[in-house]
Design a protein around this motif. Sequence first.
Motif, PDB file in Angstrom:
ATOM      1  N   SER A 144      37.591  23.116  30.216  1.00 11.50           N
ATOM      2  CA  SER A 144      38.522  24.249  30.216  1.00 11.50           C
ATOM      3  C   SER A 144      38.700  24.812  31.626  1.00 11.50           C
ATOM      4  O   SER A 144      39.804  25.222  32.008  1.00 11.50           O
ATOM      5  N   TYR A 153      40.982  22.422  33.468  1.00 12.22           N
ATOM      6  CA  TYR A 153      42.355  22.508  32.942  1.00 12.22           C
ATOM      7  C   TYR A 153      43.039  23.783  33.427  1.00 12.22           C
ATOM      8  O   TYR A 153      44.211  23.762  33.823  1.00 12.22           O
ATOM      9  N   GLY A 154      42.315  24.912  33.396  1.00  8.19           N
ATOM     10  CA  GLY A 154      42.894  26.157  33.875  1.00  8.19           C
ATOM     11  C   GLY A 154      43.181  26.122  35.368  1.00  8.19           C
ATOM     12  O   GLY A 154      44.195  26.648  35.839  1.00  8.19           O
ATOM     13  N   TRP A 155      42.278  25.491  36.142  1.00  7.40           N
ATOM     14  CA  TRP A 155      42.514  25.377  37.580  1.00  7.40           C
ATOM     15  C   TRP A 155      43.711  24.490  37.883  1.00  7.40           C
ATOM     16  O   TRP A 155      44.504  24.776  38.794  1.00  7.40           O
ATOM     17  N   HIS A 187      46.402  23.981  35.989  1.00  4.43           N
ATOM     18  CA  HIS A 187      47.655  24.620  35.606  1.00  4.43           C
ATOM     19  C   HIS A 187      47.800  26.034  36.156  1.00  4.43           C
ATOM     20  O   HIS A 187      48.770  26.732  35.804  1.00  4.43           O
ATOM     21  N   PHE A 216      45.984  28.912  35.718  1.00  2.00           N
ATOM     22  CA  PHE A 216      45.817  30.033  34.798  1.00  2.00           C
ATOM     23  C   PHE A 216      45.220  31.238  35.534  1.00  2.00           C
ATOM     24  O   PHE A 216      44.422  31.088  36.476  1.00  2.00           O
ATOM     25  N   SER A 245      43.801  34.324  30.944  1.00  2.00           N
ATOM     26  CA  SER A 245      44.168  33.076  30.264  1.00  2.00           C
ATOM     27  C   SER A 245      43.022  32.070  30.302  1.00  2.00           C
ATOM     28  O   SER A 245      42.762  31.354  29.329  1.00  2.00           O
ATOM     29  N   ALA A 246      42.313  32.003  31.442  1.00  4.18           N
ATOM     30  CA  ALA A 246      41.178  31.088  31.555  1.00  4.18           C
ATOM     31  C   ALA A 246      40.059  31.478  30.598  1.00  4.18           C
ATOM     32  O   ALA A 246      39.438  30.619  29.957  1.00  4.18           O
ATOM     33  N   MET A 305      41.084  30.549  27.057  1.00  6.42           N
ATOM     34  CA  MET A 305      40.976  29.110  26.831  1.00  6.42           C
ATOM     35  C   MET A 305      39.521  28.675  26.726  1.00  6.42           C
ATOM     36  O   MET A 305      39.183  27.787  25.926  1.00  6.42           O
ATOM     37  N   THR A 306      38.643  29.267  27.511  1.00  6.54           N
ATOM     38  CA  THR A 306      37.222  28.923  27.436  1.00  6.54           C
ATOM     39  C   THR A 306      36.646  29.289  26.073  1.00  6.54           C
ATOM     40  O   THR A 306      35.872  28.520  25.488  1.00  6.54           O
TER      41      THR A 306
END
Length: 255
Positions: free
Chosen positions: A192, A195-197, A199, A201, A205-206, A209-210
């Motif tokens: 996660s 993925y956040g880094w 896109h 986020f 949001s990060a 998502m976590t």
Amino acid sequence: MWPFSSKNGDERRERGHLRAPAAPAEVNIPGSWAQPSTHADEPDTDLAADIDETLQTVTLQRQRLGLHPVLRIPLIGAISFFAGFGLGSAHGSTTAALRYRAENAHRPPTSRTGWYLYGKSRNYHAIIGGVTEGVKNGGRYAAWTTLFLAIEDGLDRARGKVFASRQDREEGKLARGQRDFLNTVSAAVAFSGLYGWKHGFDRWSAQRMTRSAVRFAVPYGLAQDALASLRGDRPWYVDWVMGRTVGRHEVEQAI
């Protein structure tokens, strides 16, 4: 003299009338008193094959889902690709059809032939857009799924090497019971974050998502631990709980 005496026999053998008796052939008779076989020194290939098959079975039992990472990661990646392809193609075909209608809204057909060609061209654009978006979406799904599984397998190997004994570490073996849901949760958190880094986020949001990744990873990891326990490769915490339970029961019986 007797015709078959030693003297006459030697004379006739020298003349070629008699032949030396042939040595008796060795006969292998079953039983403890039988002569040893001439193939006793050869290795038992069937026994070696059975041992190799048993070792391979035990090794597969200690893998997640009973599959080696070389087979498990590409297989789950392929499943993710087809799932992403289905979702992407459905979205891509709808978007392409709506885009075609918007681009040709100022020139609607005026005849039956024109409407036929209009519908045929719209379906063609929808198919092309669906396949293109499906391949892109499936590739993204497969890449991120492969990354998550690779991180999980890397954590399994790292913990197996850390908790392995010195002899097992020298032989290249890993400690048992170290493939558990903790590695799955850790891999989900790392996934996660990447993925956040990727896109871009923001902080909230990060975090969201976590939390979603942890909610998915905990039941998924526990399900894998349950399957491993059924195959006989129990995680460390299951052995610890069972050991404490059995020890307490024995103490109560002794009292």
